[in-house]
Design an enzyme around this catalytic site. Structure first.
Site, short mmCIF file in Angstrom:
data_model
loop_
_atom_site.label_atom_id
_atom_site.label_comp_id
_atom_site.label_asym_id
_atom_site.label_seq_id
_atom_site.Cartn_x
_atom_site.Cartn_y
_atom_site.Cartn_z
N LYS A 116 -75.77 -110.64 27.01
CA LYS A 116 -77.22 -110.42 26.90
C LYS A 116 -77.97 -110.93 28.12
O LYS A 116 -78.98 -110.35 28.51
CB LYS A 116 -77.77 -111.10 25.64
CG LYS A 116 -77.46 -110.34 24.37
CD LYS A 116 -78.43 -110.71 23.26
CE LYS A 116 -78.15 -109.91 22.02
NZ LYS A 116 -78.87 -110.40 20.85
N LYS A 200 -71.07 -100.35 20.90
CA LYS A 200 -71.63 -100.43 19.57
C LYS A 200 -72.96 -99.64 19.48
O LYS A 200 -73.73 -99.65 20.43
CB LYS A 200 -71.90 -101.91 19.30
CG LYS A 200 -72.21 -102.26 17.89
CD LYS A 200 -72.42 -103.76 17.75
CE LYS A 200 -73.47 -104.02 16.71
NZ LYS A 200 -73.78 -105.41 16.49
N LYS A 203 -79.89 -100.77 18.92
CA LYS A 203 -81.31 -100.45 19.14
C LYS A 203 -81.63 -100.48 20.61
O LYS A 203 -82.60 -99.88 21.05
CB LYS A 203 -82.19 -101.51 18.47
CG LYS A 203 -81.96 -101.67 17.01
CD LYS A 203 -82.72 -102.88 16.45
CE LYS A 203 -81.93 -103.47 15.32
NZ LYS A 203 -82.61 -104.35 14.43
#
Ligand code: TRP
Length: 336
Positions: A116, A200, A203
């Site tokens: 991230k 994956k 969003k």
């Protein structure tokens, strides 16, 4: 597990956008099943959301939308506790104490932070770095014993177990925190992107065509499935033959899970067909499952008062447990 420990499920979902098919198949469907068998607490984790900047108006909307998604997917707020994390102060209080139990070395092993934070680690928030400690606090605040998590959260749960153990040891508080067990769905632990079967469904992926939103219309679902990436080979008859075909495997997995069957059974029925035919059946199955949920979400979204009431009721129930447990933690740590 300690004999006196009551089974309790805890899980959280971040309010950072609309719920999608991955959330539904990977988490919500399982949450609904679990509430039939055990006591469950399901949390909209808004404190986790702000580890990356959220526009305040958007955040507010997303907290309510996620709550609507919970209810529309079938979570029963009379039976289970449904609330948003920031409304129970015990999460932040326990997170701080656990920040002091958890080790820098443990944090540095967390792969999700590395992903991230990306290249610009120096500029990531400190919150993003200690995010897993807050997740441990969520679970331990209620002395939860079971945590349904996807593959990507396994390492964080492992850490929560280490933190629980270290707290119990350091403070000689034998068995105070139960060591939480993961509940990993065997059948389908990950729904992948429709554009790249190795990533994956998320969003944060830019292309809308990479995911199916629970609020998508029939038309949108059909279009997205038609456009979903596959390869040029027909459907094989053995699961092994899907090994190097991630996109094909993903679509077959989704179909099997939505129609409550196994991939093996699906292959039995579909082997030899090409993907364009299969995609029609997949679209139909998705429309039948997803569209009724999407309609409910849209309806609930028009009734903020009702959604706020649900959260308030959940907050009150969560607070009763949280207050008791954080009080005990403070006592154990030596606070007056
Ligand atoms: N980190 C989880 C995710 O992104 C969300 C989460 C927060 C969670 N606290 C939790 C999941 C506690 C399980 C238990 O998916």
């Amino acid at each position: 597990m300690n004999k006196n420990t009551k089974t309790l499920v805890f899980s959280g979902v971040q309010p950072t956008g609309n719920l999608h098919l991955g959330n539904y198949l990977g988490a919500m469907k399982n949450f609904v099943d679990l509430q039939k068998k055990m006591e469950c607490i399901y949390c909209v984790v808004d404190l986790h959301a702000i580890t990356v900047f959220q526009d305040p108006q958007e955040l507010k909307k997303n907290i309510l939308d996620t709550t609507a998604g919970f209810v529309a997917c079938g979570l029963d707020f009379k039976k289970s506790i449904i609330f948003n994390q920031s409304s129970v102060s015990g999460h932040s209080e326990l997170a701080w104490i656990l920040n002091c139990v958890s080790r820098v070395g443990w944090m540095n092993r967390m792969t999700q932070f590395k992903e991230k934070a990306g290249k610009n680690k120096e500029n990531a928030s400190v919150g993003l770095y200690v995010y897993p400690n807050l997740m441990a606090a969520d679970i331990l605040l209620y002395k939860a014993t079971h945590v349904p998590v996807g593959d990507d959260q396994k390492q964080h749960l492992e850490l929560a177990r280490d933190i629980a153990q270290k707290f119990n040891n350091d403070f000689k508080a034998n068995n105070f925190f139960p060591i939480p067990e993961p509940l990993i769905q065997k059948k389908l632990s990950r729904v992948m992107s429709l554009r790249d079967g190795t990533k994956k469904m998320s969003k944060s992926e830019e292309s809308d065509y990479s995911r199916i939103d629970l609020q998508d219309s029939e038309d949108e679902i059909n279009k997205k499935i038609k456009k979903a990436k596959t390869d040029s080979s027909p459907i094989p008859d053995k699961v092994e033959d899907l090994k190097n075909r991630p996109e094909a495997l993903n679509l077959l997995n989704i179909y099997s899970f939505v129609t409550n069957t196994t991939v093996e059974k699906t292959l039995e029925n579909m082997a030899g067909k090409d993907f364009s035919k299969f995609k029609n059946e997949l679209s139909d199955a998705l429309v039948a499952t997803i569209c009724p949920i999407g309609k409910k979400i849209k309806k609930l979204k028009n009734d903020n008062k009702y959604l706020l009431e649900i959260l308030r009721e959940g907050t009150n129930k969560a607070n009763v447990i949280a207050k008791k447990n954080i009080g005990k933690v403070k006592e154990i740590v030596g606070f007056i």
